[in-house]
Design a protein around this motif. Structure first.
Motif, PDB file in Angstrom:
ATOM      1  N   GLN A 195       0.819  -1.222   0.000  1.00 42.10           N
ATOM      2  CA  GLN A 195       0.000   0.000   0.000  1.00 42.10           C
ATOM      3  C   GLN A 195       0.849   1.267   0.000  1.00 42.10           C
ATOM      4  N   SER A 196       2.073   1.137  -0.455  1.00 42.08           N
ATOM      5  CA  SER A 196       3.000   2.261  -0.514  1.00 42.08           C
ATOM      6  C   SER A 196       2.871   2.978  -1.856  1.00 42.08           C
ATOM      7  N   TYR A 197       2.730   4.295  -1.805  1.00 45.13           N
ATOM      8  CA  TYR A 197       2.530   5.136  -2.991  1.00 45.13           C
ATOM      9  C   TYR A 197       3.868   5.549  -3.579  1.00 45.13           C
ATOM     10  N   ALA A 198       3.950   5.597  -4.903  1.00 46.22           N
ATOM     11  CA  ALA A 198       5.142   6.086  -5.579  1.00 46.22           C
ATOM     12  C   ALA A 198       4.724   6.804  -6.851  1.00 46.22           C
ATOM     13  N   PRO A 199       5.202   8.043  -7.085  1.00 47.41           N
ATOM     14  CA  PRO A 199       4.885   8.732  -8.340  1.00 47.41           C
ATOM     15  C   PRO A 199       5.415   7.936  -9.525  1.00 47.41           C
ATOM     16  N   ALA A 200       4.736   8.057 -10.653  1.00 49.36           N
ATOM     17  CA  ALA A 200       5.153   7.371 -11.872  1.00 49.36           C
ATOM     18  C   ALA A 200       4.907   8.295 -13.059  1.00 49.36           C
ATOM     19  N   SER A 201       5.510   7.967 -14.183  1.00 48.79           N
ATOM     20  CA  SER A 201       5.340   8.756 -15.398  1.00 48.79           C
ATOM     21  C   SER A 201       5.453   7.837 -16.607  1.00 48.79           C
ATOM     22  N   GLY A 202       5.188   8.380 -17.768  1.00 54.27           N
ATOM     23  CA  GLY A 202       5.302   7.606 -18.998  1.00 54.27           C
ATOM     24  C   GLY A 202       3.994   6.965 -19.414  1.00 54.27           C
ATOM     25  N   ASP A 203       4.020   6.302 -20.538  1.00 52.67           N
ATOM     26  CA  ASP A 203       2.819   5.684 -21.097  1.00 52.67           C
ATOM     27  C   ASP A 203       2.509   4.353 -20.415  1.00 52.67           C
ATOM     28  N   TYR A 204       1.221   4.091 -20.288  1.00 49.53           N
ATOM     29  CA  TYR A 204       0.744   2.809 -19.782  1.00 49.53           C
ATOM     30  C   TYR A 204       0.112   2.053 -20.940  1.00 49.53           C
ATOM     31  N   SER A 205       0.476   0.798 -21.106  1.00 48.79           N
ATOM     32  CA  SER A 205      -0.117  -0.039 -22.134  1.00 48.79           C
ATOM     33  C   SER A 205      -0.088  -1.484 -21.654  1.00 48.79           C
ATOM     34  N   GLU A 206      -1.258  -2.099 -21.574  1.00 51.34           N
ATOM     35  CA  GLU A 206      -1.325  -3.475 -21.117  1.00 51.34           C
ATOM     36  C   GLU A 206      -2.478  -4.184 -21.825  1.00 51.34           C
ATOM     37  N   SER A 207      -2.244  -5.433 -22.178  1.00 54.14           N
ATOM     38  CA  SER A 207      -3.247  -6.215 -22.900  1.00 54.14           C
ATOM     39  C   SER A 207      -4.194  -6.914 -21.937  1.00 54.14           C
ATOM     40  N   MET A 208      -5.426  -7.067 -22.396  1.00 49.57           N
ATOM     41  CA  MET A 208      -6.441  -7.799 -21.650  1.00 49.57           C
ATOM     42  C   MET A 208      -7.168  -8.695 -22.657  1.00 49.57           C
ATOM     43  N   HIS A 209      -7.198  -9.986 -22.399  1.00 53.00           N
ATOM     44  CA  HIS A 209      -7.742 -10.937 -23.363  1.00 53.00           C
ATOM     45  C   HIS A 209      -9.105 -11.450 -22.921  1.00 53.00           C
ATOM     46  N   LEU A 210     -10.033 -11.569 -23.900  1.00 54.22           N
ATOM     47  CA  LEU A 210     -11.386 -12.059 -23.647  1.00 54.22           C
ATOM     48  C   LEU A 210     -11.652 -13.297 -24.497  1.00 54.22           C
ATOM     49  N   VAL A 211     -12.475 -14.189 -23.978  1.00 58.61           N
ATOM     50  CA  VAL A 211     -12.924 -15.359 -24.726  1.00 58.61           C
ATOM     51  C   VAL A 211     -14.440 -15.477 -24.579  1.00 58.61           C
TER      52      VAL A 211
ATOM     53  N   VAL B 207      27.475   7.459   9.216  1.00 61.97           N
ATOM     54  CA  VAL B 207      26.123   7.937   8.942  1.00 61.97           C
ATOM     55  C   VAL B 207      25.963   8.060   7.434  1.00 61.97           C
ATOM     56  N   SER B 208      24.835   7.586   6.922  1.00 60.91           N
ATOM     57  CA  SER B 208      24.622   7.622   5.479  1.00 60.91           C
ATOM     58  C   SER B 208      23.158   7.895   5.173  1.00 60.91           C
ATOM     59  N   VAL B 209      22.917   8.416   3.992  1.00 59.24           N
ATOM     60  CA  VAL B 209      21.561   8.683   3.507  1.00 59.24           C
ATOM     61  C   VAL B 209      21.299   7.752   2.331  1.00 59.24           C
ATOM     62  N   HIS B 210      20.142   7.080   2.354  1.00 63.50           N
ATOM     63  CA  HIS B 210      19.848   6.066   1.352  1.00 63.50           C
ATOM     64  C   HIS B 210      18.523   6.336   0.640  1.00 63.50           C
ATOM     65  N   GLU B 211      18.432   5.792  -0.561  1.00 62.09           N
ATOM     66  CA  GLU B 211      17.194   5.732  -1.352  1.00 62.09           C
ATOM     67  C   GLU B 211      16.460   7.064  -1.407  1.00 62.09           C
ATOM     68  N   LEU B 212      17.126   8.086  -1.906  1.00 59.36           N
ATOM     69  CA  LEU B 212      16.479   9.379  -2.089  1.00 59.36           C
ATOM     70  C   LEU B 212      15.340   9.245  -3.101  1.00 59.36           C
ATOM     71  N   ARG B 213      14.202   9.828  -2.765  1.00 60.13           N
ATOM     72  CA  ARG B 213      13.068   9.822  -3.686  1.00 60.13           C
ATOM     73  C   ARG B 213      12.412  11.194  -3.689  1.00 60.13           C
ATOM     74  N   SER B 214      11.858  11.557  -4.830  1.00 58.13           N
ATOM     75  CA  SER B 214      11.328  12.906  -4.998  1.00 58.13           C
ATOM     76  C   SER B 214       9.969  13.062  -4.341  1.00 58.13           C
ATOM     77  N   ALA B 215       9.811  14.151  -3.610  1.00 56.43           N
ATOM     78  CA  ALA B 215       8.507  14.506  -3.052  1.00 56.43           C
ATOM     79  C   ALA B 215       7.800  15.527  -3.934  1.00 56.43           C
ATOM     80  N   THR B 216       8.496  16.044  -4.949  1.00 53.42           N
ATOM     81  CA  THR B 216       7.919  17.049  -5.854  1.00 53.42           C
ATOM     82  C   THR B 216       8.241  16.675  -7.302  1.00 53.42           C
ATOM     83  N   PRO B 217       7.745  15.539  -7.787  1.00 51.19           N
ATOM     84  CA  PRO B 217       8.140  15.075  -9.124  1.00 51.19           C
ATOM     85  C   PRO B 217       7.745  16.012 -10.247  1.00 51.19           C
ATOM     86  N   GLU B 218       6.708  16.826 -10.074  1.00 52.43           N
ATOM     87  CA  GLU B 218       6.252  17.713 -11.140  1.00 52.43           C
ATOM     88  C   GLU B 218       6.804  19.129 -11.012  1.00 52.43           C
ATOM     89  N   TRP B 219       7.648  19.361 -10.012  1.00 46.73           N
ATOM     90  CA  TRP B 219       8.143  20.717  -9.786  1.00 46.73           C
ATOM     91  C   TRP B 219       9.455  20.947 -10.526  1.00 46.73           C
TER      92      TRP B 219
END
Length: 613
Positions: A143-159, A509-521
């Motif tokens: 249930q962890s949220y992460a910003p994403a970008s780019g095109d989405y394309s996925e197939s769905m098959h019916l019978v 002391v180290s800082v790990h896994e930096l992630r953007s809190a403002t991806p659209e800024w």
């Protein structure tokens, strides 16, 4: 054209039943799903009142393939707890394999759906639809949220079943997919709480509670969802620096379907036998985690009672929880600090409306040293200041007559903007600062604010120069403004500390896994922590003008309105305690924003406002 073709899928918000507080009603304005027609985008359902529960309709007899696709996508946005209605659009085998809780993909608009006729045959008993859209975010199985970008394309098959001649989906998309407006209607962000595993606070109590934001479905028993999520443990990103007091394998008792507090706001939580042997201290910690988590969700829980093995383990109320752990959002600062027109450190009572600041006791308020930025320790006993030219860092006690010695740190940068950033104190009483010298940019930590600085290791892939630093009250997360070229962004990192094996050696002391809190800024000019998992940020989105907004550490936008507009903002500060006003430095001087009002001027001549931290 194409009147007899089952090619396009079109979605209407009418394919649902809504249950309001006054009873069960059929949504008005419903339109039937067309059996055929041209390709259409699968539109997002308009935002509904959050008090309305939406349930999807099962497939009708002899539904066309386009109806099956649209009905299935509509069912994904409903409040059906286990997606049972959505499963009715699948074949029996596909229904057994499908894992809707594996992930949620959020698109800018609802997914578009286009049929691909195999070999050009429109009467085939097998059809493939391609779902398309623009990614906005993903929510994983934790249930962890992460910003994403780019095109989405996925197939769905019916019978089409050979006997019944009914269309069904035999290859559904992975997880759940929906438009952003449906996501905002269906999901909400809630903090669950764990304890910092490598932090000892300088004040009592000594355990820091750390917020771990997750997204839960708002109309599907969110209280029980949050308890189950808490028991499963922290999200992967936070896991290395926190601990849970629940024994491994602890879960709700198998007899529990739903949790509800009683009329005295007491919530009883029956657990399985994994928790039956915990001692009183451990049980209090478990109850505190639950209380912190559920109070973040609702005000209707005042006390937690834990049961396991057929007996009560412990009971804990809000007052008792404060003796177990400390949360930044409930620790109120004593003063607001800033620099006066002579660049000396002054302060005002944080919770009062006084407009006459007093110099702080000690050399930084009473001495002759001119400053450009400051930070005050969280216990408000120490202060650190950067000299007016940005070259030197000074540290002094906030006691009358306290001396100010030589600089604790000196930068070799050529200009003030290429020297030391504003400092920040962490929960352990250590001081953080960035040296912005282009020839040797470093993130530095001074143990208790003095001595030789420790170079903090940052991720190898960090691109750009750290411009500003703010450590969270929990001591395990850090916010960094990083500039690369003309662009600057807000990144959230995880702080890890490890003791060296050699006697006398300092911890790494180290800082790990930096992630953007403002991806659209495109630009971040000022920021401050404004809650256990929230920050206030000043800057510009791509192609936009200066704005001020709240953001979550996971990059999502919290519910609620943004702060009132303020022109010419240069600096901003907030307390994790939401009861204290937002304070800024703008073209009007030092201003503050009490809850429910407009910006008010504090002083005309003043800069660099900060709360402790």
């Amino acid at each position: 054209m194409g009147a007899d073709r089952e090619g396009g899928a079109r979605r209407r918000p009418g394919r649902a039943v809504a249950y309001a507080a006054c009873g069960a009603v059929l949504l008005t304005g419903c339109a039937s799903m067309p059996d055929s027609g041209d390709l259409r985008g699968v539109e997002s359902t308009p935002r509904q009142d959050t008090q309305v529960r939406v349930f999807a309709m099962p497939p009708r007899e002899d539904a066309s393939s386009s109806e099956i696709v649209s009905g299935f996508l509509e069912a994904l946005t409903s409040d059906d707890p286990d997606y049972e209605t959505a499963s009715k659009y699948l074949t029996e085998e596909a229904s057994r394999r499908w894992q809707p809780k594996l992930s949620t993909t959020v698109l800018a608009n609802g997914p578009g759906a286009e049929a691909e006729h195999v070999g050009g045959r429109e009467e085939s008993d097998s059809l493939t639809y391609t779902l398309t859209g623009t990614r906005v975010a993903t929510v994983d199985a934790q249930q962890s949220y992460a910003p994403a970008s780019g095109d989405y394309s996925e197939s769905m098959h019916l019978v089409r079943d050979k006997r019944s001649r009914q269309w069904r989906i035999d290859v559904p998309p992975r997880g759940v997919v929906m438009g952003e407006s449906d996501f905002q209607r269906n999901y909400m962000s809630v903090d669950k709480y764990y304890f910092a595993s490598n932090i000892t606070l300088g004040t009592s109590p000594h355990t820091a509670a750390v917020a771990d934001p997750v997204y839960v479905r708002r109309n599907v028993d969110p209280m029980t969802q949050m308890v189950r999520s808490l028991l499963k443990g922290p999200t992967r990103w936070l896991n290395p620096v926190v601990r849970s007091s629940f024994p491994t394998g602890t879960a709700l008792d198998k007899t529990v379907d739903s949790l509800t507090p009683d009329d005295r706001n007491i919530l009883t939580v029956p657990l399985n036998d994994k928790a039956a042997r915990v001692g009183p201290a451990k049980c209090d910690e478990m109850a505190a985690q639950l209380l912190f988590t559920l109070q973040n969700l609702t005000p209707t829980v005042d006390e937690i009672v834990l049961e396991a093995g057929g007996r009560q383990l412990c009971a804990l109320d809000e007052f008792q929880a404060k003796a177990v752990a400390v949360r930044g959002s409930v620790e109120r600062a004593g003063y607001l600090y800033f620099l006066d027109d002579e660049h000396r450190l002054v302060r005002l009572a944080a919770a009062a409306n006084d407009a006459e600041p007093d110099p702080v006791p000690g050399a930084l308020g009473e001495g002759e040293r001119e400053l450009r930025s400051v930070a005050v320790s969280r216990d408000e006993d120490m202060a650190a200041g950067i000299g007016l030219d940005g070259k030197n860092l000074y540290v002094g006690a906030l006691v009358s007559g306290g001396p100010l010695g030589e600089p604790e740190l000196t930068s070799g940068g050529k200009t003030a903007e290429e020297r030391l950033s504003a400092p920040s104190w962490d929960a352990q009483g250590d001081l953080w600062v960035a040296d912005r010298d282009p020839r040797d940019p470093r993130l530095l930590l001074l143990k208790e604010g003095v001595g030789d600085p420790l170079v903090v290791k940052t991720p190898p892939g960090l691109e750009g120069r750290i411009e500003s630093v703010k450590v969270a009250a929990d001591g395990v997360r850090i916010a960094l403004v990083v500039k690369k070229g003309d662009k600057s962004s807000l990144l959230i990192g995880r702080i890890e500390r490890s003791e060296d094996q050699k006697a006398g050696e300092r911890s790494a002391v180290s800082v790990h896994e930096l992630r953007s809190a403002t991806p659209e800024w495109e630009e971040v000019t000022a920021m401050s922590w404004a809650g256990d998992s929230r920050l206030v940020v000043v800057g510009r989105e791509k192609g936009g003008v200066q704005t001020m907004r709240y953001v979550q550490v996971d990059g999502s936008t919290p519910e609620g309105s943004a702060p009132a507009a303020l022109s010419g903002v240069k600096e901003i500060t907030a307390s994790e305690d939401a009861r204290l006003p937002l304070v800024g430095y703008s073209e009007d001087g030092i201003v503050r924003l009490p809850s429910g009002t407009q910006w008010q001027k504090v002083v005309t001549d003043g800069t660099a406002p900060v709360y402790p931290g």
